[in-house]
Design a protein around this motif. Structure first.
Motif, PDB file in Angstrom:
ATOM      1  N   THR A   1      22.190 -70.889  40.890  1.00 48.97           N
ATOM      2  CA  THR A   1      22.610 -70.814  39.502  1.00 48.97           C
ATOM      3  C   THR A   1      24.127 -70.797  39.454  1.00 48.97           C
TER       4      THR A   1
ATOM      5  N   ASP B   1      32.380 -72.491  30.296  1.00 46.02           N
ATOM      6  CA  ASP B   1      31.335 -73.197  31.032  1.00 46.02           C
ATOM      7  C   ASP B   1      31.905 -74.438  31.712  1.00 46.02           C
TER       8      ASP B   1
ATOM      9  N   ILE C   1      22.881 -63.336  36.618  1.00 47.30           N
ATOM     10  CA  ILE C   1      22.361 -64.416  37.467  1.00 47.30           C
ATOM     11  C   ILE C   1      22.034 -63.949  38.876  1.00 47.30           C
TER      12      ILE C   1
ATOM     13  N   GLY D   1      28.527 -68.404  41.841  1.00 43.77           N
ATOM     14  CA  GLY D   1      27.131 -68.654  41.543  1.00 43.77           C
ATOM     15  C   GLY D   1      26.247 -67.703  42.303  1.00 43.77           C
TER      16      GLY D   1
ATOM     17  N   GLN E   1      22.696 -67.528  44.781  1.00 42.91           N
ATOM     18  CA  GLN E   1      21.730 -68.240  45.611  1.00 42.91           C
ATOM     19  C   GLN E   1      20.491 -67.370  45.753  1.00 42.91           C
ATOM     20  N   CYS E   2      19.377 -67.818  45.161  1.00 37.53           N
ATOM     21  CA  CYS E   2      18.123 -67.087  45.298  1.00 37.53           C
ATOM     22  C   CYS E   2      17.532 -67.402  46.659  1.00 37.53           C
TER      23      CYS E   2
ATOM     24  N   SER F   1      27.596 -69.990  37.589  1.00 32.33           N
ATOM     25  CA  SER F   1      28.100 -69.117  36.538  1.00 32.33           C
ATOM     26  C   SER F   1      28.728 -69.945  35.426  1.00 32.33           C
ATOM     27  N   SER F   2      28.449 -69.575  34.187  1.00 35.33           N
ATOM     28  CA  SER F   2      29.007 -70.288  33.037  1.00 35.33           C
ATOM     29  C   SER F   2      30.219 -69.565  32.445  1.00 35.33           C
TER      30      SER F   2
ATOM     31  N   THR G   1      26.493 -78.379  35.347  1.00 33.22           N
ATOM     32  CA  THR G   1      25.908 -77.234  36.053  1.00 33.22           C
ATOM     33  C   THR G   1      24.436 -77.436  36.385  1.00 33.22           C
ATOM     34  N   ASN G   2      23.847 -78.544  35.931  1.00 32.54           N
ATOM     35  CA  ASN G   2      22.470 -78.861  36.314  1.00 32.54           C
ATOM     36  C   ASN G   2      22.399 -79.617  37.636  1.00 32.54           C
TER      37      ASN G   2
ATOM     38  N   LYS H   1      22.933 -79.285  41.070  1.00 32.92           N
ATOM     39  CA  LYS H   1      23.138 -78.177  42.010  1.00 32.92           C
ATOM     40  C   LYS H   1      21.963 -78.105  42.963  1.00 32.92           C
TER      41      LYS H   1
ATOM     42  N   PRO I   1      13.316 -69.239  46.043  1.00 37.87           N
ATOM     43  CA  PRO I   1      13.046 -69.760  44.699  1.00 37.87           C
ATOM     44  C   PRO I   1      11.553 -69.695  44.378  1.00 37.87           C
TER      45      PRO I   1
END
Length: 335
Positions: free
Chosen positions: A202, A180, A232, A283, A285-286, A204-205, A194-195, A197, A289
């Motif tokens: 999202t 992570d 994710i 990561g 990308q939605c 990746s961890s 990772t928060n 952003k 959202p």
């Protein structure tokens, strides 16, 4: 030529020129304090620092067989070889330059992740043969040359190469770190929260990369089933490359992707200079959202009805089985 002694040292005033084949049988420590290369040069050591400043020799094979398990390569000056084949583990505490080809039969090349001056340096027209999960550069590798090149980096038994495109004006260096990025201790600047952003992204961890170079290059990151990107993202088109700008992750987007989301593949982003970001990660990308809101009182008693409304999505699936934008609920306990 077969070198069977345990320690092989090129002294500060010495030179070792290999234009044939050398078997480093039984050598557990290889030290270069002078000039070690594949050809005679007027200045054996100065050219090592110049990525593309010479015409290299055209021969010189170096074979590290399985007669010993580990060999340490160190010294005050970089060493340069035309080709090298390893069938053992190498602890690299120096710069090791490869002109033509490097073959992983078995074993890894491990470098000090706190010192990027210790790295396996691919130059000119060099190539990598047979890198995989159990045989790669466990630390930093570098590239100086023209055109595309894939650095064979990984962490432990995880092989996660990096694709770059050189122009012979810089030395690109990269390493992969498993785990992570929000819990990272290396490289400098870690951890990478990772928060922090963009909305809808999202991080990746499963791991991240340190990539460095003074020239612009497209970046291609590799993943496999252990990267868990299917947790994710729902499609390859949602995958993006993220860069850390010192305080937060920013999306570098993608210009293309290959492979299978739950398997192996690649993601590529547009050209940029990789000296400005402290880390890179994959990561998702939605595109839309989803946000949810409760229409009704803030406190719901048992049996009291309420309506949940979701916005921003294309389709919806509720745990009750509903598929519309709204769903009616009536909790069985105080909520």
């Amino acid at each position: 030529l077969t070198i069977g002694q345990e320690k092989f040292v090129v002294t500060a005033t010495g030179r070792f020129i290999n234009s044939g084949t050398v078997h480093f049988t039984g050598v557990t420590t290889l030290t270069n304090n002078g000039g070690m290369s594949e050809q005679v040069e007027s200045d054996c050591t100065a050219d090592y620092r110049n990525p593309c400043g010479n015409t290299p020799g055209t021969s010189g094979a170096n074979i590290f067989d399985n007669s010993v398990t580990n060999t340490t390569i160190n010294g005050n000056n970089p060493l340069r070889m035309y080709t090298a084949t390893i069938n053992r583990n190498i602890q690299l505490d120096n710069e090791w330059q490869i002109i033509q080809a490097f073959t992983f039969t078995t074993g890894m090349v491990t470098t000090d992740r706190t010192d990027m001056n210790h790295f396996l340096h691919f130059r000119g027209t060099s190539s990598v043969i047979a890198a995989a999960d159990a045989k790669h550069v466990n630390g930093y590798a570098g590239w100086s040359g023209t055109g595309p090149f894939t650095l064979p980096v990984g962490d432990g038994m995880k092989y996660r190469p990096v694709g770059l495109e050189g122009n012979c004006s810089t030395v690109f260096k990269a390493a992969y770190f498993s785990g992570d990025p929000g819990l990272a201790t290396l490289p400098a600047g870690a951890p990478f929260n990772t928060n922090n952003k963009p909305a809808g992204v999202t991080v990746s961890s499963s791991g991240y990369w340190d990539i460095n170079g003074a020239s612009a290059t497209p970046i291609t990151l590799h993943f496999d089933a252990d990267s868990d990107l299917d947790l994710i993202a729902s499609s390859l088109s949602q995958l993006v490359i993220l860069g850390w700008n010192g305080t937060a992750w920013v999306s570098l987007g993608q210009t293309g992707s290959t492979g299978i989301l739950a398997g192996s593949g690649t993601v590529t982003c547009a050209a940029g200079v990789p000296d400005g970001d402290g880390a890179y990660a994959l990561g998702a990308q939605c595109a839309n959202p989803v946000s949810a809101a409760i229409a009704g009182p803030a406190l719901l008693c048992p049996g009291e009805p309420a309506t949940l409304t979701a916005t921003g999505g294309v389709s919806y699936a509720w745990s009750t089985g509903g598929s519309g934008a709204t769903v009616s609920v009536s909790p069985s306990e105080t909520t």
